[in-house]
Scaffold this motif. Structure first.
Motif, PDB file in Angstrom:
ATOM      1  N   LEU A  57       0.803  -1.222   0.000  1.00  0.00           N
ATOM      2  CA  LEU A  57       0.000   0.000   0.000  1.00  0.00           C
ATOM      3  C   LEU A  57       0.838   1.276   0.000  1.00  0.00           C
ATOM      4  CD1 LEU A  57      -2.672  -1.042   2.661  1.00  0.00           C
ATOM      5  CD2 LEU A  57      -2.844  -1.213   0.177  1.00  0.00           C
ATOM      6  N   ASP A  58       2.162   1.145  -0.007  1.00  0.00           N
ATOM      7  CA  ASP A  58       3.046   2.297   0.175  1.00  0.00           C
ATOM      8  C   ASP A  58       2.733   3.467  -0.750  1.00  0.00           C
ATOM      9  OD1 ASP A  58       4.223  -0.303   0.848  1.00  0.00           O
ATOM     10  OD2 ASP A  58       5.907   0.855   1.587  1.00  0.00           O
ATOM     11  N   LYS A  59       2.468   3.185  -2.031  1.00  0.00           N
ATOM     12  CA  LYS A  59       2.258   4.251  -3.007  1.00  0.00           C
ATOM     13  C   LYS A  59       0.789   4.638  -3.161  1.00  0.00           C
ATOM     14  CE  LYS A  59       6.412   3.094  -5.631  1.00  0.00           C
ATOM     15  NZ  LYS A  59       6.970   2.727  -6.963  1.00  0.00           N
ATOM     16  N   THR A  60      -0.083   4.026  -2.371  1.00  0.00           N
ATOM     17  CA  THR A  60      -1.496   4.383  -2.389  1.00  0.00           C
ATOM     18  C   THR A  60      -1.747   5.488  -1.378  1.00  0.00           C
ATOM     19  OG1 THR A  60      -2.277   2.871  -0.652  1.00  0.00           O
ATOM     20  CG2 THR A  60      -1.969   1.956  -2.863  1.00  0.00           C
ATOM     21  N   GLN A  61      -3.018   5.866  -1.207  1.00  0.00           N
ATOM     22  CA  GLN A  61      -3.362   6.913  -0.245  1.00  0.00           C
ATOM     23  C   GLN A  61      -3.434   6.391   1.190  1.00  0.00           C
ATOM     24  OE1 GLN A  61      -5.440   5.354  -2.296  1.00  0.00           O
ATOM     25  NE2 GLN A  61      -7.584   5.692  -1.812  1.00  0.00           N
ATOM     26  N   PHE A  62      -3.182   5.098   1.374  1.00  0.00           N
ATOM     27  CA  PHE A  62      -3.213   4.519   2.715  1.00  0.00           C
ATOM     28  C   PHE A  62      -1.795   4.313   3.234  1.00  0.00           C
ATOM     29  CE2 PHE A  62      -7.214   3.253   0.805  1.00  0.00           C
ATOM     30  CZ  PHE A  62      -8.122   3.548   1.809  1.00  0.00           C
ATOM     31  N   ASN A 117       8.167  12.774   5.036  1.00  0.00           N
ATOM     32  CA  ASN A 117       9.133  11.801   4.530  1.00  0.00           C
ATOM     33  C   ASN A 117       8.495  10.479   4.111  1.00  0.00           C
ATOM     34  OD1 ASN A 117      11.421  13.481   5.038  1.00  0.00           O
ATOM     35  ND2 ASN A 117      11.248  12.995   7.210  1.00  0.00           N
ATOM     36  N   ILE A 118       7.183  10.373   4.233  1.00  0.00           N
ATOM     37  CA  ILE A 118       6.531   9.119   3.886  1.00  0.00           C
ATOM     38  C   ILE A 118       6.499   8.961   2.367  1.00  0.00           C
ATOM     39  CG2 ILE A 118       4.160  10.004   3.669  1.00  0.00           C
ATOM     40  CD1 ILE A 118       3.256   7.517   5.276  1.00  0.00           C
ATOM     41  N   THR A 119       6.402   7.719   1.892  1.00  0.00           N
ATOM     42  CA  THR A 119       6.313   7.451   0.456  1.00  0.00           C
ATOM     43  C   THR A 119       5.126   8.200  -0.142  1.00  0.00           C
ATOM     44  OG1 THR A 119       7.237   5.248   0.789  1.00  0.00           O
ATOM     45  CG2 THR A 119       6.143   5.658  -1.304  1.00  0.00           C
ATOM     46  N   LYS A 120       5.354   8.922  -1.214  1.00  0.00           N
ATOM     47  CA  LYS A 120       4.314   9.759  -1.792  1.00  0.00           C
ATOM     48  C   LYS A 120       3.223   8.912  -2.445  1.00  0.00           C
ATOM     49  CE  LYS A 120       6.651  13.296  -0.519  1.00  0.00           C
ATOM     50  NZ  LYS A 120       6.236  13.984   0.740  1.00  0.00           N
ATOM     51  N   THR A 121       2.023   9.459  -2.446  1.00  0.00           N
ATOM     52  CA  THR A 121       0.892   8.784  -3.078  1.00  0.00           C
ATOM     53  C   THR A 121       0.950   9.016  -4.577  1.00  0.00           C
ATOM     54  OG1 THR A 121      -0.491   9.063  -1.119  1.00  0.00           O
ATOM     55  CG2 THR A 121      -1.617   8.631  -3.198  1.00  0.00           C
ATOM     56  N   THR A 122       1.262   7.967  -5.320  1.00  0.00           N
ATOM     57  CA  THR A 122       1.343   8.069  -6.782  1.00  0.00           C
ATOM     58  C   THR A 122       0.319   7.176  -7.479  1.00  0.00           C
ATOM     59  OG1 THR A 122       3.085   6.374  -6.784  1.00  0.00           O
ATOM     60  CG2 THR A 122       3.788   8.682  -6.775  1.00  0.00           C
ATOM     61  N   THR A 123      -0.160   6.150  -6.785  1.00  0.00           N
ATOM     62  CA  THR A 123      -1.159   5.246  -7.377  1.00  0.00           C
ATOM     63  C   THR A 123      -2.306   5.040  -6.388  1.00  0.00           C
ATOM     64  OG1 THR A 123       0.130   3.339  -6.574  1.00  0.00           O
ATOM     65  CG2 THR A 123       0.456   4.023  -8.866  1.00  0.00           C
ATOM     66  N   PRO A 124      -3.156   6.056  -6.232  1.00  0.00           N
ATOM     67  CA  PRO A 124      -4.281   5.919  -5.293  1.00  0.00           C
ATOM     68  C   PRO A 124      -5.266   4.837  -5.729  1.00  0.00           C
ATOM     69  CG  PRO A 124      -4.536   7.884  -6.638  1.00  0.00           C
ATOM     70  CD  PRO A 124      -3.169   7.354  -6.930  1.00  0.00           C
TER      71      PRO A 124
END
Length: 325
Positions: free
Chosen positions: A192-197, A218-225
């Motif tokens: 879920l790292d690249k999702t909005q969760f 610093n969290i992994t950015k949301t690129t694939t919600p």
């Protein structure tokens, strides 16, 4: 002679493990009847960066010890709040944030004492009060090595006020939110790292805590919600109370099943084949191919494949109407 009826002893059947049970559905109305009856009411694990610090031959027992320490801290926090008769309305001349900070310092001392006892100088911890919700308190938990270097990215330590939720237990609280995280990870089929969760690590239902990634810059950015409505048939009824932080949602209370929710794993398997395509034309092509194989009477699960296609048509009505099958 009168008949003699022998009384039967019936035993309730509880799931031995929660993982598959929680992967298949959400919002059970009888959490309190079965969750704590399982052999190991814990889902997930502590962060891998911590596990990697342990010697390989001692990892198994050290993971259990570490989990137990976090469980003890959760119970300490909950007991401390109870001792202070904490409610949102009666703060005994302390603001909610000051009280949370006071309890965080108390729990931090307990936590470091336990870490030193079992792991010598491998770990030190910082526990900071962040915020509260209707069902839990949230703390920022940081782990350091003996050289004061961070071992992991900061974590969010969710401590539930009650093991058993007192209101809307099928949507909120200790059991429901752990259920949702497990379901979400399984249905997504990828990290879920690249999702909005935010990333979920562990939910301990017996000790009432959940550990997730802390949402900061610093969290992994949301690129694939994830479109949870179209992909999973879920709606979020608690968006006002759970705003996004740095593009992330770390509180998963309040999600509800809507009319498009699919609880049959075979139906969902074929539904995913359609919706996980990148373009409209690809989705239409997959749906058309499925409708062709449905016509073959020897095709296994024909009725369930048909259900999957019908769900797609309902969820993407404009795509369906714009193309003749």
């Amino acid at each position: 002679m009168p008949r003699i009826y022998k009384l039967q002893n019936y035993e309730k059947c509880y799931p031995s493990r929660l993982k598959k049970y929680f992967q298949s559905d959400i919002q059970y109305r009888s959490y309190d009847k079965f969750v704590l009856q399982t052999k190991h009411p814990v889902l997930g694990n502590i962060p891998p960066e911590i596990i990697n610090v342990f010697e390989p031959n001692l990892r198994g027992q050290n993971i259990k010890i570490f989990q137990r320490i976090l469980g003890d801290i959760s119970n300490d926090i909950r007991q401390k709040y109870n001792d202070l008769e904490f409610t949102r309305y009666n703060t005994v001349n302390l603001s909610i944030h000051k009280r949370g900070t006071k309890i965080a310092k108390f729990a931090e001392k307990r936590l470091n004492k336990s870490l030193a006892l079992f792991f010598n100088d491998k770990f030190k911890a910082t526990l900071e009060y962040v915020d509260y919700g209707a069902y839990k308190e949230v703390f920022k938990l940081i782990f350091w090595d003996k050289n004061n270097n961070k071992i992991t990215h900061d974590k969010a330590f969710h401590c539930y006020r009650s093991i058993l939720s007192f209101m809307y237990p099928q949507k909120h609280g200790n059991f429901a939110e752990g259920n949702f995280w497990t379901f979400l990870k399984y249905r997504a089929g990828h990290p879920l790292d690249k999702t909005q969760f935010t990333k979920h690590y562990i939910s301990d239902f017996k000790n009432g805590y959940t550990l997730t990634e802390f949402a900061d810059e610093n969290i992994t950015k949301t690129t694939t919600p994830i479109n949870i409505c179209k992909n999973f048939g879920l709606s979020n009824s608690d968006t006002r109370s759970n705003p996004y932080i740095e593009g992330k949602q770390y509180d998963v209370g309040g999600f509800s099943k809507n009319e498009y929710f699919i609880n049959d794993k075979v139906v969902y398997k074929f539904y995913k084949k359609i919706i996980n395509r990148n373009t409209k034309s690809e989705r239409i092509t997959v749906a058309q191919n499925l409708e062709k194989i449905i016509k073959n009477p020897k095709t296994p699960h024909r009725d369930k494949i048909q259900q999957a296609v019908e769900f797609y048509k309902k969820q993407f009505p404009y795509e369906y109407k714009s193309t003749r099958y």
